[in-house]
Write a protein that holds these residues in place. Structure first.
Motif, PDB file in Angstrom:
ATOM      1  N   THR A 690       5.753 -12.961   2.354  1.00 32.27           N
ATOM      2  CA  THR A 690       5.257 -11.984   2.897  1.00 32.27           C
ATOM      3  C   THR A 690       2.960 -12.720   2.816  1.00 32.27           C
ATOM      4  N   GLY A 692      -0.882 -12.248   4.872  1.00 31.89           N
ATOM      5  CA  GLY A 692      -1.586 -11.697   5.667  1.00 31.89           C
ATOM      6  C   GLY A 692      -2.774 -11.040   5.104  1.00 31.89           C
ATOM      7  N   ARG A 694      -5.829  -8.417   3.777  1.00 29.02           N
ATOM      8  CA  ARG A 694      -6.093  -6.585   2.869  1.00 29.02           C
ATOM      9  C   ARG A 694      -7.003  -6.721   2.574  1.00 29.02           C
ATOM     10  N   LEU A 700      -4.964  -1.645   1.459  1.00 25.69           N
ATOM     11  CA  LEU A 700      -4.503  -1.855   2.425  1.00 25.69           C
ATOM     12  C   LEU A 700      -4.029  -3.405   3.327  1.00 25.69           C
ATOM     13  N   PHE A 701      -2.390  -3.848   3.503  1.00 25.00           N
ATOM     14  CA  PHE A 701      -2.175  -5.019   3.738  1.00 25.00           C
ATOM     15  C   PHE A 701      -1.800  -5.045   4.796  1.00 25.00           C
ATOM     16  N   VAL A 702      -2.770  -5.873   6.082  1.00 27.40           N
ATOM     17  CA  VAL A 702      -1.527  -5.836   7.102  1.00 27.40           C
ATOM     18  C   VAL A 702      -1.453  -7.554   7.294  1.00 27.40           C
ATOM     19  N   THR A 716       6.193  -7.974  11.846  1.00 26.24           N
ATOM     20  CA  THR A 716       4.627  -6.727  11.237  1.00 26.24           C
ATOM     21  C   THR A 716       4.936  -6.152  10.126  1.00 26.24           C
ATOM     22  N   VAL A 718       2.982  -3.441   7.767  1.00 23.42           N
ATOM     23  CA  VAL A 718       1.716  -2.955   7.364  1.00 23.42           C
ATOM     24  C   VAL A 718       1.688  -1.676   6.020  1.00 23.42           C
ATOM     25  N   GLY A 719       0.732  -2.083   4.934  1.00 24.16           N
ATOM     26  CA  GLY A 719       1.655  -1.063   3.822  1.00 24.16           C
ATOM     27  C   GLY A 719       0.441  -1.114   3.340  1.00 24.16           C
ATOM     28  N   PHE A 720      -0.236   0.571   2.505  1.00 25.41           N
ATOM     29  CA  PHE A 720      -1.042   1.063   1.791  1.00 25.41           C
ATOM     30  C   PHE A 720      -0.372   0.857   0.229  1.00 25.41           C
ATOM     31  N   THR A 723       1.435  -4.288  -1.602  1.00 29.31           N
ATOM     32  CA  THR A 723       2.814  -4.676  -0.716  1.00 29.31           C
ATOM     33  C   THR A 723       2.697  -6.405  -1.565  1.00 29.31           C
TER      34      THR A 723
END
Length: 724
Positions: A690, A692, A694, A700-702, A716, A718-720, A723
C-alpha cells in the motif's frame, strides 16, 4: 475570589483531631503555603501530551488519539497568565475532534500557593455563573476550590496519615516525604468546591510537594439512578519542584477525565493530559508597588487565556523534547483507583450496579443473530468478601430467536485473580485480530460484516497472574465447551448494501478445553498509538468429540522517530489434530492482513502474517483548525506512508485439507457434486503493498494497493484509522 460557605452545623459531625505530630505538620505547611513575598513571576516552557484512551473492562488500555502541544507559560502574582501554543502535532487511529475543543483556555495550574486553588470548569452553567461573579468585568474560566492547606481548612477537611513513606533528592538535599490523606467533611454547607485525595509534604520544611485527587462541588448531588447512567471524574496530580532553593513551582501536572456508562459496559473513556515543565525562569517580570499591594491568592484574576503562534511559526517548530507518546508512557487509569469514587473502588460496603461487561452485551447487530439486546449486573462484595465480584448478563437475539448470556464469579487478591464463568455466547472465529477487536456492533446494518460466528456453550475456570505494572499477564484456563453452527438470518443489512456471504461452516461437537496464555506489555500494540513493543503467546487444546491443539504467537511494536513512525506486527499460528475443527483454522484475506485479495480468500492449519508500515508527516499545515467559536479539528498535517503486508497459509495434512473444505457449510464428503471451496491455502507467500497520503494525524488514508507476488493493477484504497 472564593465562594462563601456556612459554618458546619453544631453536632452535625464529630471530627477526631489529627495526632499532634500531624497537626503540627499541617500548621507548618499552611504557614509555608502562603505565596512568598519575593515570588513575583515566572516563565517556563511546557510540553503537553493529550491522549484519548479506551479502557476495556479487564483493564487493557488502547490509545486512540494523541496530541502534543508545546507552549510558553507566563505567570505573575497579580493574576497575569498567558499560555501561548508554539508547536502542535497529532496522531489518530480514527476521525476525531481536537481535544483543544474541550480545553479552550489554558490548562496549567500555575501555583499551588494560597488559600484557594483555581480549578477548571466542567459545565456551561458554572462557566456562566463565574462570568457573573467576575470582578472588574474579568470573565472567569476557573472556579475557586478550598486549598487543603488553607488557614480555614478545618472547616472543610479531615486529615489522616502523616507518616514519612519515602525520600526524594533535590540537588544535594534529601527530602523526607510525609503522605497525608485529605477527606472532605460531611457537614459542609453552601456551594463550595472541595478536594478529595492526598498530599505529599516535605516533612522537614512543611512544603507541599504533590497534590493528587479530584475536586467536586458540594452543590452537585447525583442520585443512584443518575450514577447508573454515567459516572465521570476529573482526577489531578500536581507535582512540584524546588526552584532556586526558595520556591516550589510546577514540575509535572496530570489531568485525567474518566467517564463510564455502566449500562453500556464496564469500560471507561479516558482523556489524559500530562504536562512537563522546563527552562523555568523565576522573577522575570517587574510589577509596580500598586499592583503588588493588591495581589494575593484570593483576589487574583481567574482568566487563563490560550493563544496561538502564527501558522508559519507552528510549521517551523521542531524543538520537541519528547517523542510523541513518551510523556504518557507507563500511565494507566488504575493509577487513581485508591482515591476513585465509590462505584470504582474495591473497598467499602457491598454494592450492586446495573453494568454490562461490554457495550456489545447491551446491543449489537450481525447477520447471524440479527438485533441483540441485553442487560447486565455486577455485585461487588468488597469489604464483606474482599476481591469477590459476581457479574451476569442476559439478552435475546431476535432474528435467531435465542437467549444468550454469561455469568461469572471472580476473586482477586493483589496481582492474582481466580475466575469461574459460563454461559452461551456467539463467538467470532476471525484470526490475528487487533487486541480490542471484539466483533461487529452495528456495521452489519449496512451489510458490512467480515466476521464468522460459532454458537458456543462453555464453562471455564481461569487463574490470572499479573507481574509488575502490567508488564506480564499469565493466564491458565480449564473447562468445557460445545460448538454449534448457525446460519445467516439476513441476505443483506436492513440499510442496504451488498449481499452477505454465508456464515462459514463449523465442525460441531463438545470438548474439554485447556489453555495457557502469556502476554507481554498487553497495552502496547501497533494498531494503537502508545509506543513500545508487546507480544502474546498462547497454547490451547481440546479433548473430546472435537480434538485439536493450537499454538499462536504475536509480536508487535511502534516507534516514532522525529516526523517518522515505524510500526510492525507479526503473527504465526499452527493447529494440529486428527480431525481439526474448521473454526480453529487460520483465515487470511482483504480484511485479514492482505488488502489486495478477497475477504478470507485463504485458509490453512498453519499460517503467518507480517505487516509493516513507515509513515512520514510533513511540516506543513500543522495548526489546529478552528471551526466556529467552540471546536477545533486536528491539523491537516499531510503525510505519506508505505506499507507491506505478507501472509501465508498451508494445509499440509489430510485432516487440515478436510477442515478447509468444511468451511463451506454445505460441504458433504459423500456428495459427488463439485463445489468451489470458499477458501484455499495460499500455495506460496502472498504479499500486498500500500502507498498513499495521510491526513489529520494519520486518521485518513487515501492511496492504492496491489499484490506484489504477481502481476496486478493498483486498486484505490481509502481508509480511516490504521491502514497498513
Amino acid at each position: 475570589m472564593a465562594t462563601a460557605a456556612t459554618a458546619p452545623r453544631a453536632g452535625a459531625q464529630t471530627v477526631t483531631p489529627p495526632p499532634r505530630p500531624l497537626l503540627q505538620l499541617l500548621e507548618d505547611a499552611s504557614r509555608r503555603n502562603r505565596l512568598p513575598d519575593s515570588l513575583i513571576s515566572y516563565k517556563a516552557n511546557v510540553e503537553t501530551e493529550i491522549a484519548i484512551v479506551l479502557r476495556r473492562e479487564e483493564g487493557v488500555e488502547a490509545v486512540g488519539a494523541m496530541e502534543q502541544v508545546a507552549s510558553r507559560l507566563r505567570w505573575n502574582r497579580a493574576g497575569g497568565y498567558e499560555q501561548r501554543v508554539n508547536g502542535y502535532r497529532a496522531q489518530q487511529v480514527g476521525g476525531n475532534v481536537s481535544m483543544l475543543s474541550l480545553l479552550q483556555t489554558g490548562w496549567i495550574n500555575p501555583v499551588l500557593y494560597g488559600n484557594r486553588l483555581r480549578v477548571r470548569q466542567l459545565t456551561d452553567s458554572t462557566r456562566n455563573n463565574s462570568r457573573a461573579r467576575g470582578r472588574n468585568g474579568d470573565a472567569s474560566d476557573t472556579l475557586p476550590a478550598v486549598h487543603p492547606l488553607a488557614t480555614d481548612r478545618d472547616m472543610y477537611y479531615t486529615y489522616s496519615g502523616g507518616d514519612t513513606i519515602v525520600t526524594i533528592r533535590a540537588g544535594d538535599r534529601v527530602i523526607p516525604i510525609a503522605h497525608v490523606r485529605v477527606q472532605p467533611r460531611a457537614d459542609v454547607q453552601g456551594n463550595v468546591i472541595l478536594f478529595d485525595g492526598e498530599m505529599d509534604l516535605d516533612a522537614s520544611r512543611g512544603t507541599l510537594v504533590r497534590l493528587r485527587g479530584h475536586f467536586f462541588s458540594t452543590s452537585v448531588s447525583r442520585s443512584r439512578l443518575a450514577r447508573t447512567f454515567a459516572n465521570a471524574v476529573a482526577f489531578v496530580e500536581y507535582e512540584q519542584g524546588e526552584r532556586y532553593g526558595s520556591y516550589w513551582l510546577p514540575a509535572k501536572q496530570r489531568l485525567e477525565a474518566q467517564v463510564n456508562t455502566p449500562l453500556l459496559g464496564d469500560g471507561r473513556a479516558v482523556i489524559r493530559i500530562v504536562s512537563h515543565f522546563s527552562d523555568m525562569e523565576v522573577n522575570d517580570t517587574v510589577l509596580d508597588a500598586a499592583t503588588l499591594a493588591k495581589a494575593d491568592s484570593l483576589r487574583a484574576r481567574a482568566r487563563r487565556p490560550l493563544t496561538f503562534a502564527s501558522t508559519d511559526s507552528l510549521a517551523r517548530f521542531g524543538a520537541w523534547r519528547n517523542q510523541l507518546g513518551t510523556i504518557t508512557e507507563g500511565l494507566h487509569s488504575d493509577d487513581f483507583q485508591d482515591i476513585a469514587p465509590d462505584v470504582w473502588r474495591p473497598t467499602g460496603a457491598p454494592r450492586f450496579d446495573l453494568a454490562a461487561p461490554r457495550p456489545a452485551d447491551v446491543m449489537h447487530f450481525n447477520r447471524v443473530e440479527g438485533l441483540y439486546t441485553g442487560v447486565g449486573g455486577k455485585l461487588s462484595l468488597r469489604d464483606m468478601a474482599p476481591g469477590v465480584v459476581v457479574r451476569g448478563n442476559v439478552g435475546y437475539a431476535w432474528a435467531e430467536q435465542t437467549v444468550r448470556g454469561r455469568v461469572s464469579a471472580e476473586r482477586t487478591r493483589g496481582p492474582f485473580t481466580l475466575e469461574l464463568r459460563g454461559g452461551r455466547s456467539m463467538d467470532i472465529t476471525n484470526d490475528f485480530r487487533a487486541p480490542l477487536d471484539s466483533g461487529n456492533t452495528f456495521a452489519a446494518l449496512s451489510s458490512l460484516d467480515s466476521y464468522d460466528y460459532v454458537s458456543r456453550n462453555f464453562a471455564t475456570l481461569s487463574a490470572v497472574q499479573r507481574i509488575g505494572r502490567r508488564h506480564f499477564i499469565l493466564r491458565g484456563d480449564v473447562g468445557y465447551g460445545d460448538d454449534r453452527w448457525r446460519p445467516s438470518q439476513y441476505l443483506r443489512g436492513p440499510f442496504g448494501g451488498n449481499a452477505f456471504r454465508a456464515n462459514h461452516g463449523v465442525t460441531e461437537g463438545s470438548y474439554l478445553r485447556s489453555a495457557a496464555v502469556v502476554e507481554w506489555n498487553p497495552d502496547l500494540n501497533a494498531e494503537a498509538l502508545r509506543p513500545g513493543i508487546g507480544g502474546r503467546f498462547s497454547y490451547e487444546r481440546g479433548d473430546g468429540t472435537l480434538s485439536w491443539q493450537r499454538t499462536e504467537a504475536r509480536l508487535t511494536g511502534r516507534r516514532p522517530i522525529g516526523p517518522f513512525v515505524i510500526l510492525a506486527r507479526g503473527d504465526v499460528g499452527m493447529v494440529t489434530g486428527s480431525r481439526i475443527p474448521s473454526q480453529q483454522l487460520f483465515e487470511l484475506g482483504r480484511l485479514q492482513n492482505l488488502p489486495s485479495y478477497e475477504d478470507k480468500q485463504f485458509a490453512g492449519s498453519r499460517a503467518a502474517a507480517v505487516r509493516a508500515s513507515v509513515q512520514y508527516t510533513t511540516p506543513f499545515l500543522r495548526q489546529p483548525i478552528r471551526v466556529g467559536q467552540r471546536w477545533f479539528l486536528p491539523a491537516i498535517a499531510p503525510g505519506f506512508s508505505v506499507g507491506v503486508q505478507s501472509g501465508w497459509a498451508d494445509a499440509p495434512t489430510a485432516a487440515a485439507r478436510e477442515a478447509v473444505l468444511r468451511l463451506d457449510a454445505g460441504y458433504d464428503p459423500r456428495s459427488l457434486a463439485l463445489r468451489t471451496p470458499v477458501a484455499t491455502p495460499t500455495e506460496r507467500i502472498r504479499a500486498s503493498m500500500t502507498a498513499g497520503f495521510r491526513f489529520f494525524g494519520n486518521a485518513l488514508f487515501v492511496g492504492a494497493t496491489r499484490p506484489v507476488d504477481q502481476a496486478a493493477r493498483w486498486r484505490t484504497l481509502v481508509g480511516f484509522g490504521q491502514t497498513w
